[in-house]
Design a protein around this motif. Structure first.
Motif, mmCIF file in Angstrom:
data_model
loop_
_atom_site.group_PDB
_atom_site.id
_atom_site.type_symbol
_atom_site.label_atom_id
_atom_site.label_comp_id
_atom_site.label_asym_id
_atom_site.label_seq_id
_atom_site.Cartn_x
_atom_site.Cartn_y
_atom_site.Cartn_z
ATOM 1 N N ILE B 121 0.834 -1.334 0.088
ATOM 2 C CA ILE B 121 0.010 -0.021 -0.034
ATOM 3 C C ILE B 121 1.061 1.204 0.067
ATOM 4 O O ILE B 121 0.452 2.257 0.125
ATOM 5 C CB ILE B 121 -0.983 0.103 1.211
ATOM 6 N N GLY B 206 -8.118 -5.345 -2.737
ATOM 7 C CA GLY B 206 -8.031 -4.319 -1.901
ATOM 8 C C GLY B 206 -6.791 -3.389 -1.684
ATOM 9 O O GLY B 206 -6.558 -2.626 -0.709
ATOM 10 N N THR B 207 -5.762 -3.781 -2.302
ATOM 11 C CA THR B 207 -4.586 -2.959 -2.169
ATOM 12 C C THR B 207 -4.324 -1.767 -3.406
ATOM 13 O O THR B 207 -3.087 -1.563 -3.930
ATOM 14 C CB THR B 207 -3.220 -3.806 -1.901
ATOM 15 N N TYR B 208 -5.358 -1.094 -3.180
ATOM 16 C CA TYR B 208 -5.286 -0.025 -4.139
ATOM 17 C C TYR B 208 -4.375 1.236 -3.536
ATOM 18 O O TYR B 208 -4.442 1.308 -1.925
ATOM 19 C CB TYR B 208 -6.598 0.594 -4.768
#
Lengths: 134, 557
Positions: B121, B206-208
């Motif tokens: 992230i 989800g790791t945007y």
């Protein structure tokens, strides 16, 4: 007298993006008649507690699969104690090694739901807790 | 099959069989409804009548021939087996380097790096949001120093490396290139893959970091830069794996992955790249789930759809642009915490489906992964599983051994048809980016996940050890223990780096990057300069966060 529906915060604490379980549980709780607030990803302990108080929930359900539960979950409970929110129960789901479950419970976690738990178990656990309280 | 007499004869013979079936059903009703994960109700048996319009040349042809249904190599595994590539990473760069060298010594043929969440992230290990996460689900990489240690004594011209990194892919790629240069290896000799598939991060993983538009610019910058500087590098691994893990069906996995791929191709063309310039370096990543034949058919269908898309929709001329090359990982979400040794069996079958589906590389999960990161012993068993499939059981001796099976070909056609229907719907919405922004894809995945869970809870779906064949006894297993000091040591190392590097060089590299991010230049050269000056990952991503902003997720369930 009709009971007011239980209000539950479902939160993804920490940085992991695995929200399949959290969303499935959120929908199951809603289908069981509870009011569910889902926080989305990457919540800090501070954000969880703040939202829980704002939304006036009785239950906080935290999902975490990254292994950061040891640091993050006791922090939530500590803050709840500081706020004197003794009525809110905290339950946890995700990948929690067995030896950590005891530690979390000592810190005040009401229940830990490991892989393979059913949504039915979670729903009845919550209902049971609030039946006892009445 | 087209011969009318033959067809009549078949129909008559089938009627006789049908009568027998009816009698058998009177005595013994069937056990349950037989359905695919993608909800298709299955026939009792498949026969030539199911493939009446089947055309060998246009639908299958030979392996290595368009539309590549039977595989991308003319003789598949008879020349070379798939790359055995176990995803690994935990703790510090030193610990992970040890694990890599252990796996290579045990016969693994490629490296696959798992990064911890702060790295994924774009936060340094000393960032407040990294609390509790450093070194947990992967290795912590803060600067070039960590990457140097991670690849210590690994010859980057001989081993190919896959890095599961998305939002900050450009930074980790730059670090890898810098290490190769230090090892004295020419950049056209390094081989590997960065995941770099940001769209599925919004939809499933989800790791945007940045908003979609800015992220797409970074993706295309990498395509363009890598095409010139590192010609043997796969610039993206367009991933259905995590979409499936998030709960999708097999059909949805294919459809959403290929819709994302279409979005990348369109973005690159809008930026002025020719399709045959970048498409040969696009690669894919799929899940090998438990419904064995459905999975085999899924891989074959995905190859055929991609070949048609590239040739017909995008006008590709180079056959390499039309070949869907893919990595596979067995399905993590099917692993059970109960009776963990049973996972060995699940993984073996899933891995077999990937091989029969023609995968180019494979990760087999370890039996203990529903409990923790895998121990060395568990990883070894997982690797040995691949070696048994590759070397002992003969499934690699001929290409696409299931090709021509009435059932497999019917399933392949079915998955292709259903996936194309989804792709059309997504096109109508305005493409994958729009379908993610309006929540369509997330909602579809969630609905499938919820249905799956309800089926397990209603005993409509058996999970051995969970809802049937449960065992009250506890199976003990030695789990990997993490070193609690990793976080402290990473923080100390960052401090040392900040003291020893030339701060002037870092400041000016970051200033140049900021300027470039505000303009239109390709960002890769600026990131490379910053990395070589020992700017940290968090500092580089920090600059991009300032310029691009951050993505805010919608919370759909």
């Amino acid at each position: 007298m009709a009971d007011k529906p239980l209000r539950v915060l479902v939160g993804k604490i920490g940085l992991d993006g695995h929200d399949r379980g959290a969303k499935v549980v959120a929908q199951a709780l809603r289908d069981a008649g509870m009011e569910v607030i889902y926080t989305g990803l990457r919540q800090t302990p501070e954000q969880i507690v703040e939202t829980a108080l704002q939304e006036d929930v009785q239950v906080i359900g935290l999902s975490i699969l990254s292994g950061a539960h040891i640091q993050l979950i006791p922090a939530v409970l500590e803050m709840l104690r500081e706020q004197e929110s003794h009525d809110i129960i905290v339950i946890v789901g995700g990948i929690i090694p067995k030896e950590d479950i005891g530690y979390l419970k000592e810190n005040g976690v009401a229940g830990v739901f490991s892989p393979g738990s059913t949504t039915e178990q979670i729903v009845s656990f919550i209902k049971q807790r609030f039946k006892e309280k009445k | 099959m087209s011969d009318q007499n033959n067809l009549d004869e078949l129909l008559r013979a089938k009627e006789a069989w049908q009568e027998k079936v009816n009698k058998a059903l009177e005595k013994q009703p069937e056990r349950k409804e037989f359905k695919l994960d993608s909800d298709l109700e299955l026939e009792k048996v498949y026969d030539p009548l199911d493939l009446e319009d089947f055309d060998y040349l246009s639908q299958l042809s030979w392996p290595g021939q368009y539309p590549f249904t039977r595989g991308i190599q003319p003789n598949m595994y008879r020349g070379r087996l798939w790359t055995m590539r176990q995803y690994a990473g935990f703790g510090s760069a030193e610990e992970t380097n040890q694990r890599f060298r252990y796996l290579l010594a045990e016969g693994q043929t490629g490296i696959s790096v798992a990064f911890d969440l702060p790295t994924q992230i774009g936060y340094d290990s000393d960032h407040p949001l990294a609390r509790g996460e450093v070194g947990k689900v992967g290795v912590a990489i803060d600067s070039l120093v960590d990457m140097e240690i991670l690849m210590n004594q690994i010859p980057l011209d001989q081993v190919s490396t896959s890095m599961t990194i998305n939002a900050p892919a450009a930074v980790l790629l730059a670090m890898y290139m810098a290490v190769a240069e230090k090892q004295g290896i020419p950049l056209d000799k390094i081989k590997g893959t960065i995941q770099n598939d940001i769209l599925k991060e919004y939809a499933a993983r989800g790791t945007y970091i940045f908003p979609p538009r800015e992220s797409m610019r970074l993706v295309v910058d990498i395509f363009s830069f890598a095409g010139k500087e590192i010609p043997n590098w796969n610039t993206i691994s367009i991933s259905g794996y995590h979409i499936r893990e998030a709960g999708s069906t097999a059909v949805q996995e294919v459809a959403f992955t290929l819709s994302n791929a279409i979005a990348y191709v369109e973005a690159a063309r809008e930026a002025g790249l020719e399709v045959d310039q970048f498409a040969p370096r696009l690669s894919f990543f799929f899940n090998a789930h438990s419904n064995f034949f459905e999975e085999v058919a899924k891989f074959r269908a995905a190859r055929r759809i991609w070949a048609h898309l590239m040739k017909e929709r995008f006008g590709a001329k180079n056959p390499r642009s039309m070949m869907l090359r893919f990595h596979t990982q067995t399905a993590g979400c099917t692993l059970t915490a109960q009776q963990p040794d049973v996972n060995l069996v699940r993984v073996a079958f899933q891995a077999l489906s990937a091989v029969l589906g023609g995968t180019q590389s494979l990760h087999t999960n370890s039996r203990d992964e529903a409990l923790a990161l895998p121990s060395e012993q568990s990883v070894l068993l997982a690797l040995r599983t691949q070696q048994v499939i590759g070397h002992e059981i003969g499934v690699t001796d001929t290409a696409d051994p299931l090709g021509g099976s009435y059932f497999i070909e019917s399933l392949t056609d079915h998955i292709e048809e259903e996936a194309l229907r989804y792709i059309d719907r997504i096109d109508e919405i305005g493409g994958a980016v729009a379908a993610i922004e309006n929540g369509f894809i997330q909602q579809e995945i969630h609905s499938s996940a919820y249905r799956y869970q309800k089926e397990v809870e209603a005993y409509k779906r058996t999970v051995v050890g969970v809802n049937r064949f449960t065992d009250s006894g506890e199976q003990s297993i030695d789990l990997l223990k993490m070193d609690p000091a990793t976080s402290r040591r990473q923080n100390e190392r960052i401090k040392e780096i900040r003291l020893s590097r030339s701060q002037g060089a870092v400041n000016s590299a970051l200033q140049d990057l900021r300027k470039a991010a505000n303009g239109k230049d390709n960002l890769m050269p600026y990131i490379l300069t910053a990395v070589k000056a020992y700017a940290t990952l968090g500092e580089i991503c920090g600059v991009l966060r300032e310029v691009f902003g951050e993505h805010q997720q919608q919370n759909i369930f």
